[in-house]
Write an enzyme that holds these catalytic residues in place. Structure first.
Site, mmCIF file in Angstrom:
data_model
loop_
_atom_site.group_PDB
_atom_site.id
_atom_site.type_symbol
_atom_site.label_atom_id
_atom_site.label_comp_id
_atom_site.label_asym_id
_atom_site.label_seq_id
_atom_site.Cartn_x
_atom_site.Cartn_y
_atom_site.Cartn_z
ATOM 1 N N GLU A 16 -22.676 -25.223 43.273
ATOM 2 C CA GLU A 16 -24.094 -25.042 43.559
ATOM 3 C C GLU A 16 -24.873 -23.733 43.188
ATOM 4 O O GLU A 16 -23.963 -23.100 44.017
ATOM 5 C CB GLU A 16 -24.688 -25.482 44.441
ATOM 6 C CG GLU A 16 -26.186 -25.651 44.927
ATOM 7 C CD GLU A 16 -26.406 -26.246 46.418
ATOM 8 O OE1 GLU A 16 -26.745 -27.419 46.477
ATOM 9 O OE2 GLU A 16 -27.081 -26.136 47.695
ATOM 10 N N ARG A 107 -36.696 -35.148 48.582
ATOM 11 C CA ARG A 107 -36.795 -35.021 49.773
ATOM 12 C C ARG A 107 -38.149 -33.549 49.811
ATOM 13 O O ARG A 107 -39.509 -32.929 49.728
ATOM 14 C CB ARG A 107 -37.687 -35.792 51.177
ATOM 15 C CG ARG A 107 -38.768 -35.767 51.156
ATOM 16 C CD ARG A 107 -38.773 -35.864 52.695
ATOM 17 N NE ARG A 107 -38.392 -34.808 53.893
ATOM 18 C CZ ARG A 107 -38.232 -34.819 55.106
ATOM 19 N NH1 ARG A 107 -38.043 -36.709 55.575
ATOM 20 N NH2 ARG A 107 -37.630 -34.234 55.488
HETATM 21 P P1 FAD Z 1 -34.493 -38.484 51.655
HETATM 22 O O1 FAD Z 1 -34.226 -39.029 51.165
HETATM 23 O O2 FAD Z 1 -36.228 -39.184 52.140
HETATM 24 O O3 FAD Z 1 -34.515 -38.417 53.533
HETATM 25 C C1 FAD Z 1 -35.355 -37.997 54.323
HETATM 26 C C2 FAD Z 1 -35.495 -38.949 55.823
HETATM 27 O O4 FAD Z 1 -35.775 -40.104 55.729
HETATM 28 C C3 FAD Z 1 -34.016 -39.549 56.845
HETATM 29 O O5 FAD Z 1 -33.465 -39.468 57.625
HETATM 30 C C4 FAD Z 1 -33.217 -40.533 56.251
HETATM 31 O O6 FAD Z 1 -32.711 -41.513 56.849
HETATM 32 C C5 FAD Z 1 -35.565 -41.173 55.988
HETATM 33 N N1 FAD Z 1 -35.778 -41.958 54.728
HETATM 34 C C6 FAD Z 1 -35.278 -41.915 53.335
HETATM 35 N N2 FAD Z 1 -36.004 -42.599 52.604
HETATM 36 C C7 FAD Z 1 -36.578 -43.259 53.711
HETATM 37 C C8 FAD Z 1 -37.753 -44.547 53.563
HETATM 38 N N3 FAD Z 1 -38.151 -45.540 52.083
HETATM 39 N N4 FAD Z 1 -38.268 -45.047 54.303
HETATM 40 C C9 FAD Z 1 -38.052 -44.356 55.223
HETATM 41 N N5 FAD Z 1 -37.249 -43.277 55.885
HETATM 42 C C10 FAD Z 1 -36.367 -42.413 55.220
HETATM 43 N N6 FAD Z 1 -34.048 -28.779 49.815
HETATM 44 C C11 FAD Z 1 -34.780 -28.223 49.330
HETATM 45 O O7 FAD Z 1 -36.184 -28.339 48.676
HETATM 46 N N7 FAD Z 1 -33.583 -27.226 47.374
HETATM 47 C C12 FAD Z 1 -33.599 -27.839 46.894
HETATM 48 O O8 FAD Z 1 -32.987 -27.473 46.518
HETATM 49 C C13 FAD Z 1 -32.747 -28.573 48.134
HETATM 50 N N8 FAD Z 1 -31.024 -28.689 47.535
HETATM 51 C C14 FAD Z 1 -30.212 -29.834 48.232
HETATM 52 C C15 FAD Z 1 -29.115 -30.032 47.858
HETATM 53 C C16 FAD Z 1 -27.989 -31.427 48.281
HETATM 54 C C17 FAD Z 1 -26.448 -31.909 47.887
HETATM 55 C C18 FAD Z 1 -28.988 -31.433 49.872
HETATM 56 C C19 FAD Z 1 -27.894 -32.461 50.648
HETATM 57 C C20 FAD Z 1 -29.981 -31.118 50.542
HETATM 58 C C21 FAD Z 1 -30.554 -30.226 49.975
HETATM 59 N N9 FAD Z 1 -32.207 -29.773 50.343
HETATM 60 C C22 FAD Z 1 -32.021 -29.390 49.482
HETATM 61 C C23 FAD Z 1 -32.370 -30.387 51.660
HETATM 62 C C24 FAD Z 1 -33.483 -31.884 51.657
HETATM 63 O O9 FAD Z 1 -34.453 -31.491 51.069
HETATM 64 C C25 FAD Z 1 -33.363 -31.960 53.314
HETATM 65 O O10 FAD Z 1 -32.107 -32.167 53.526
HETATM 66 C C26 FAD Z 1 -34.265 -32.827 53.411
HETATM 67 O O11 FAD Z 1 -34.660 -33.043 54.611
HETATM 68 C C27 FAD Z 1 -34.707 -34.681 52.678
HETATM 69 O O12 FAD Z 1 -33.890 -34.225 51.272
HETATM 70 P P2 FAD Z 1 -33.593 -36.270 51.443
HETATM 71 O O13 FAD Z 1 -33.793 -36.626 49.241
HETATM 72 O O14 FAD Z 1 -32.255 -36.471 51.655
HETATM 73 O O15 FAD Z 1 -34.701 -37.062 51.951
#
Ligand code: FAD
Length: 293
Positions: A16, A107
């Site tokens: 990455e 997200r």
């Molecule tokens: P989600 O999957 O939406 O989850 C967020 C929270 O909501 C969790 O607690 C989950 O359990 C809960 N949840 C999920 N779906 C639902 C639903 N439908 N209803 C109710 N609750 C729900 N951030 C950046 O800004 N840019 C990047 O390029 C970036 N790259 C990343 C790469 C990796 C491999 C990882 C692990 C993280 C990265 N992040 C990045 C950080 C990420 O955006 C954050 O961790 C963010 O807080 C959560 O993103 P998510 O996509 O996991 O969210």
């Protein structure tokens, strides 16, 4: 190539990187990529600033150049927080036009001062949107030590399964420093019916003290006793801490490969030298046909 197909043939080793800051010259990232080119990763993913940060346009160009200039598969990250559907469509259209086939649908972190309004609440909403409108391979994030906002580990796994059922083909974990949290998470994911979805272990070599403080604050990750002892012993000496951080990451990766991890995703922090040292130490351990043998 769809990254999820690579797991059918081998254990995956990926990297990455992040785009240079808006005030930095774009060329610095190509120096990093030149330094990473000896590694021959299965793919390189490029982060994207949430909320339409100024350098986000660079993500797509860099991800496209990784394919065309370096002949390596790429993944563009896309955090949906604060994006309208129209904006997401424009970004995804741009990705498609530039030959990008893999998107890490996220997200993004919610800023402390305001909850931005947009067309998506969770990564799963973006995954559904991509699945309905594009023929792209979709990656998603997962959290061996549970996402900091989750009400419980069970809730976290439940929402992860929801992301998979919406269309996520391949998962990458948040960094962790204790492999036991990964093994326990992998087991829970399998019990919840996700045993056929490849899970790559996200490994970040911790090479300076500021980085550790930031990680603990941002991701809420646990510092295991073994890691704290490394910090206590070498934390005052930047060169020793860098060497110790590399050794720690190599040790983690060796154990993960021995335990049959689907893949290793190395958070390079754009430090090609550190990534090279780690790759040199582990490349002979990466089985060529682990999943099909
Ligand atoms: P989600 O999957 O939406 O989850 C967020 C929270 O909501 C969790 O607690 C989950 O359990 C809960 N949840 C999920 N779906 C639902 C639903 N439908 N209803 C109710 N609750 C729900 N951030 C950046 O800004 N840019 C990047 O390029 C970036 N790259 C990343 C790469 C990796 C491999 C990882 C692990 C993280 C990265 N992040 C990045 C950080 C990420 O955006 C954050 O961790 C963010 O807080 C959560 O993103 P998510 O996509 O996991 O969210």
């Amino acid at each position: 190539m769809k990254t999820s197909d690579i797991f059918k043939h081998k254990t995956v080793f990926s990297l990455e990187i992040f785009p240079p800051k808006p005030d930095a010259k774009e060329s610095v990232i190509y120096d990093t990529l030149d330094g990473l080119s000896d590694i021959c990763p299965d793919f390189i993913s490029v982060t994207y600033g949430a909320g339409g940060a100024k350098n986000s346009q660079r993500t797509i160009k860099i991800a496209s150049d990784i394919k065309s200039r370096y002949g390596v598969e790429s993944v563009a990250h896309l955090p949906c927080i604060g994006l309208t559907r129209e904006q997401a469509k424009n970004i995804l259209d741009d990705m498609k036009a530039q030959g990008i086939e893999n998107v890490l649908a996220l997200r993004g972190d919610i800023p402390a001062d305001e909850v931005p309004c947009g067309g998506f609440e969770h990564a799963s909403d973006l995954i559904t949107f991509i699945k309905e409108n594009y023929d792209m391979n979709i990656l998603a994030a997962c959290y061996p030590e549970v996402h900091p906002e989750s009400r419980s580990p069970i809730d976290d796994i439940r929402w992860l399964r929801h992301k998979v059922s919406c269309g996520a083909d391949h998962l990458i974990t948040q960094l962790f420093l204790d492999n036991r949290s990964f093994y326990s998470f992998r087991e829970k994911a399998a019990i919840a019916g996700m045993e056929n979805v490849p899970i790559e272990a996200g490994i970040m070599p911790v090479t300076n003290k500021r980085q550790i403080e930031r990680m603990v604050k941002l991701c809420g990750i646990e510092l295991p006793g073994r890691f704290i002892r490394v910090l206590e012993k070498f934390g005052h000496d930047p060169i020793a801490l860098r060497d110790a951080g590399i050794a720690y990451a190599i040790d983690q990766i060796t154990d993960l490969l021995a335990e049959g991890a689907d893949g290793i995703h190395l958070y390079t922090m754009n430090d090609a030298q550190v990534a090279q040292r780690i790759y040199e130490a582990v490349h002979s351990l990466i089985p060529a046909h682990s999943l099909v043998s």
